[in-house]
Motif scaffolding. Structure first.
Motif, mmCIF file in Angstrom:
data_model
loop_
_atom_site.group_PDB
_atom_site.id
_atom_site.type_symbol
_atom_site.label_atom_id
_atom_site.label_comp_id
_atom_site.label_asym_id
_atom_site.label_seq_id
_atom_site.Cartn_x
_atom_site.Cartn_y
_atom_site.Cartn_z
ATOM 1 N N UNK A 149 0.737 -1.252 -0.018
ATOM 2 C CA UNK A 149 0.101 -0.229 0.143
ATOM 3 C C UNK A 149 0.813 1.133 -0.104
ATOM 4 N N UNK A 150 2.093 1.012 -0.515
ATOM 5 C CA UNK A 150 3.005 2.253 -0.581
ATOM 6 C C UNK A 150 3.215 2.679 -1.992
ATOM 7 N N UNK A 151 3.162 3.865 -2.386
ATOM 8 C CA UNK A 151 3.562 4.489 -4.014
ATOM 9 C C UNK A 151 5.073 4.150 -4.039
ATOM 10 N N UNK A 152 5.387 3.291 -4.940
ATOM 11 C CA UNK A 152 7.039 3.183 -5.181
ATOM 12 C C UNK A 152 7.678 4.526 -5.527
ATOM 13 N N UNK A 153 8.656 4.780 -4.963
ATOM 14 C CA UNK A 153 9.484 5.943 -5.282
ATOM 15 C C UNK A 153 10.522 5.484 -6.357
ATOM 16 N N UNK A 154 10.975 6.472 -6.748
ATOM 17 C CA UNK A 154 12.110 5.956 -7.936
ATOM 18 C C UNK A 154 13.231 5.385 -7.120
ATOM 19 N N UNK A 155 13.756 4.326 -7.763
ATOM 20 C CA UNK A 155 14.885 3.431 -7.316
ATOM 21 C C UNK A 155 16.060 4.506 -6.799
ATOM 22 N N UNK A 156 16.696 4.205 -5.883
ATOM 23 C CA UNK A 156 17.719 4.780 -5.465
ATOM 24 C C UNK A 156 18.800 4.890 -6.479
ATOM 25 N N UNK A 157 19.306 3.764 -7.105
ATOM 26 C CA UNK A 157 20.196 3.486 -7.886
ATOM 27 C C UNK A 157 19.936 2.365 -8.932
ATOM 28 N N UNK A 158 20.700 2.426 -9.984
ATOM 29 C CA UNK A 158 20.235 1.261 -10.861
ATOM 30 C C UNK A 158 21.115 0.090 -10.251
ATOM 31 N N UNK A 159 20.269 -1.149 -10.616
ATOM 32 C CA UNK A 159 20.706 -2.513 -10.331
ATOM 33 C C UNK A 159 22.221 -2.741 -10.628
ATOM 34 N N UNK A 160 23.138 -2.888 -9.773
ATOM 35 C CA UNK A 160 24.334 -3.261 -10.236
ATOM 36 C C UNK A 160 24.789 -4.876 -10.226
ATOM 37 N N UNK A 161 23.998 -5.235 -9.819
ATOM 38 C CA UNK A 161 24.195 -7.039 -9.995
ATOM 39 C C UNK A 161 23.981 -7.456 -11.273
ATOM 40 N N UNK A 162 24.205 -8.628 -11.719
ATOM 41 C CA UNK A 162 23.832 -9.314 -12.962
ATOM 42 C C UNK A 162 23.022 -10.426 -12.543
ATOM 43 N N UNK A 163 22.248 -10.776 -13.376
ATOM 44 C CA UNK A 163 21.285 -12.123 -13.140
ATOM 45 C C UNK A 163 22.319 -13.232 -13.371
ATOM 46 N N UNK A 164 21.724 -14.120 -12.482
ATOM 47 C CA UNK A 164 22.793 -15.376 -12.517
ATOM 48 C C UNK A 164 22.627 -16.069 -13.957
ATOM 49 N N UNK A 165 21.617 -16.207 -14.644
ATOM 50 C CA UNK A 165 21.432 -16.916 -16.166
ATOM 51 C C UNK A 165 22.423 -16.038 -16.989
ATOM 52 N N UNK A 166 22.567 -14.712 -16.875
ATOM 53 C CA UNK A 166 23.206 -13.982 -17.787
ATOM 54 C C UNK A 166 24.698 -14.242 -17.550
ATOM 55 N N UNK A 167 25.079 -14.406 -16.171
ATOM 56 C CA UNK A 167 26.361 -14.741 -15.916
ATOM 57 C C UNK A 167 26.678 -16.361 -16.496
ATOM 58 N N UNK A 168 25.950 -17.134 -16.367
ATOM 59 C CA UNK A 168 26.304 -18.289 -16.825
ATOM 60 C C UNK A 168 26.651 -18.247 -18.567
ATOM 61 N N UNK A 169 25.743 -17.458 -19.081
ATOM 62 C CA UNK A 169 25.672 -17.340 -20.467
ATOM 63 C C UNK A 169 27.076 -16.732 -20.988
ATOM 64 N N UNK A 170 27.672 -15.739 -20.318
ATOM 65 C CA UNK A 170 28.757 -15.321 -20.774
ATOM 66 C C UNK A 170 30.094 -16.140 -20.641
#
Length: 264
Positions: free
Chosen positions: A89-110
């Motif tokens: 029940x809370x309006x989402x505020x702008x994210x404080x910062x962009x995501x800095x971690x990479x998804x696990x599947x993307x990591x595997x793909x690399x």
């Protein structure tokens, strides 16, 4: 606030996390999947009792600050974060910062593409993951991981030509990132540094370009194999506001043979 739905979400998000993802060992006595409530409480800077009550559907209305902290601890992506806020029940505020971690599947793909130089960049143009060949081809990505800073402030360890289109794309992306993450001090500091230290960046910034990545060709001069005429293609990863950049050679070309030698 949908208390029971919020309770279910918090339990499910906690249980899906591997302890190693947040720097925790599994330990001999860890018999249930995911993180313990105590571990979530410690990292979110709230009491264990508070987490217990939330997960049992009898807690108080969490503040935006608490929800932001929980979203970070539970490694929620952008869509999950918004859903968590709205369920509470809370309006989402702008994210404080962009995501800095990479998804696990993307990591595997690399690591499944040994013949491709690939990097993943976040909304600040920080390289958050890369394939082994990319590190050899582009120079030490750990020393200076920000591609915008490397280009505009002459920090490139390799001589790279054909970067005019990249400049338009980079400035356009950083402008958009600054609008999406107005509270991110490190992003604001990066843009300020580039505008102050790079006349070229400031010149392009004033034109306010609107560009999206497309297929490009660039020449990278490597000290061991010489100049390489390569393809550069970008695949967006919208869930994490990231991009995966592939640098490849034409099939059967001398550049392809050179990349094989670099990989070995």
């Amino acid at each position: 606030m949908a208390r029971q739905e919020l309770a279910r979400l918090l339990r499910d998000y906690r249980k899906r996390l591997e302890p190693a993802e947040v720097g925790r060992g599994r330990g001999r006595r860890r018999r249930t999947p995911g993180l313990r409530r105590e571990e979530v409480a410690e990292q979110a800077a709230v009491s264990v009792d508070y987490v217990v009550r939330l997960e049992q559907g009898r807690g108080p209305n969490p503040s935006a600050r608490v929800l932001e902290s929980l979203a970070g601890v539970l490694r929620l992506d952008a869509a999950e974060r918004v859903h968590l806020f709205r369920t509470a029940g809370v309006s989402p505020e702008p994210p404080l910062r962009p995501p800095h971690r990479v998804g696990q599947q993307v990591e595997y793909m690399l690591h499944r593409m040994p013949d491709v130089a690939a990097v993943v960049t976040d909304a600040r143009y920080d390289v958050v993951a890369f394939s082994p060949l990319a590190d050899v081809l582009l120079g030490d990505l750990r020393r200076e991981p920000n591609l915008a800073r490397r280009h505009f402030l002459n920090c490139e360890p390799r001589e790279i030509s054909g970067g005019e289109e990249f400049e338009l794309i980079a400035v356009s992306r950083l402008r958009g990132s600054l609008a999406r993450y107005p509270l991110d001090e490190s992003l604001a500091a990066l843009v300020s540094e580039l505008r102050t230290e790079s006349r070229n960046f400031e010149r392009v910034w004033r034109t306010a370009p609107v560009r999206v990545p497309s297929h490009r060709r660039k020449t990278i001069t490597h000290p061991r194999v010489g100049p390489l005429r390569l393809n550069c293609d970008v695949v967006p990863l919208p869930e994490d506001d990231q991009q995966m950049v592939f640098v490849t050679a034409d099939r059967g070309s001398s550049e392809e043979q050179a990349l094989h030698r670099l990989r070995r």
